[in-house]
Design a protein around this motif. Structure first.
Motif, short mmCIF file in Angstrom:
data_model
loop_
_atom_site.label_atom_id
_atom_site.label_comp_id
_atom_site.label_asym_id
_atom_site.label_seq_id
_atom_site.Cartn_x
_atom_site.Cartn_y
_atom_site.Cartn_z
N GLU A 144 0.85 -1.19 0.06
CA GLU A 144 0.03 0.00 -0.11
C GLU A 144 0.87 1.11 0.10
O GLU A 144 2.03 1.33 0.55
CB GLU A 144 -0.80 0.01 1.30
CG GLU A 144 -1.89 -1.18 1.29
CD GLU A 144 -2.94 -0.98 0.07
OE1 GLU A 144 -3.41 0.16 0.08
OE2 GLU A 144 -3.40 -2.12 -0.41
N PRO A 145 0.48 2.47 -0.79
CA PRO A 145 1.24 3.61 -0.82
C PRO A 145 1.60 4.06 0.75
O PRO A 145 2.84 4.61 1.01
CB PRO A 145 0.48 4.59 -1.16
CG PRO A 145 -0.60 3.85 -2.00
CD PRO A 145 -0.68 2.53 -1.47
N GLU A 146 0.78 3.60 1.92
CA GLU A 146 0.95 4.28 3.28
C GLU A 146 2.20 3.33 3.71
O GLU A 146 3.27 3.97 4.37
CB GLU A 146 -0.25 4.14 4.01
CG GLU A 146 -1.28 5.03 3.84
CD GLU A 146 -2.17 4.40 2.58
OE1 GLU A 146 -2.01 3.09 2.31
OE2 GLU A 146 -2.84 5.06 1.98
N ARG A 159 5.66 4.72 2.01
CA ARG A 159 5.88 6.01 2.67
C ARG A 159 6.54 5.76 3.75
O ARG A 159 7.41 6.35 4.01
CB ARG A 159 4.62 7.02 2.54
CG ARG A 159 4.99 8.28 3.24
CD ARG A 159 4.30 9.21 2.80
NE ARG A 159 4.21 9.66 1.55
CZ ARG A 159 5.22 10.64 1.34
NH1 ARG A 159 6.15 10.76 1.94
NH2 ARG A 159 5.50 11.07 -0.20
N ALA A 160 6.17 4.94 4.92
CA ALA A 160 6.58 4.58 5.99
C ALA A 160 7.98 4.04 5.86
O ALA A 160 8.81 4.53 6.74
CB ALA A 160 5.66 3.75 6.80
N ASP A 191 4.43 10.05 -4.39
CA ASP A 191 3.49 11.19 -4.42
C ASP A 191 2.98 11.44 -5.62
O ASP A 191 1.60 12.00 -5.75
CB ASP A 191 4.38 12.51 -3.69
CG ASP A 191 4.54 12.38 -2.43
OD1 ASP A 191 3.95 11.42 -1.63
OD2 ASP A 191 5.49 13.03 -2.04
N GLN A 193 0.38 9.22 -6.56
CA GLN A 193 -0.76 9.17 -5.90
C GLN A 193 -1.68 10.23 -6.41
O GLN A 193 -3.02 10.33 -6.54
CB GLN A 193 -0.48 9.34 -4.45
CG GLN A 193 -0.34 7.98 -3.82
CD GLN A 193 0.21 8.42 -2.12
OE1 GLN A 193 0.48 9.21 -1.69
NE2 GLN A 193 -0.30 7.22 -1.43
#
Length: 78
Positions: A21-23, A26-27, A68, A71
């Motif tokens: 997942e994008p989250e 990113r993490a 980014d 998204q």
């Protein structure tokens, strides 16, 4: 996911991973960009725990920007 660092050889491997997942991406990238991963006496390099080699912070930031932008493109399609 424990120690995701060791699964990826480069920040773009994280950004392009098809099932994360994008989250999560990113993490992972944010943790790599953290000063905690900085290489001693080489502040432009990061080596996360478990990583086989260090890489430039610029590569991490570029992967985050690409994430980014992807998204943003997805949002405009909705």
């Amino acid at each position: 996911m424990s120690q995701p660092f060791s699964r990826f050889l480069h920040p773009f491997d994280v950004a392009h991973h098809p099932s994360l997942e994008p989250e999560v991406k990113r993490a992972i990238l944010a943790s790599w960009a953290s000063d905690r991963s900085a290489v001693r006496n080489k502040p432009a390099l990061r080596k996360p725990p478990g990583a086989k080699r260090a890489f430039p912070i610029d590569d991490i930031l570029a992967a985050m920007r690409e994430l980014d932008q992807g998204q943003d493109a997805n949002r405009s399609l909705q």
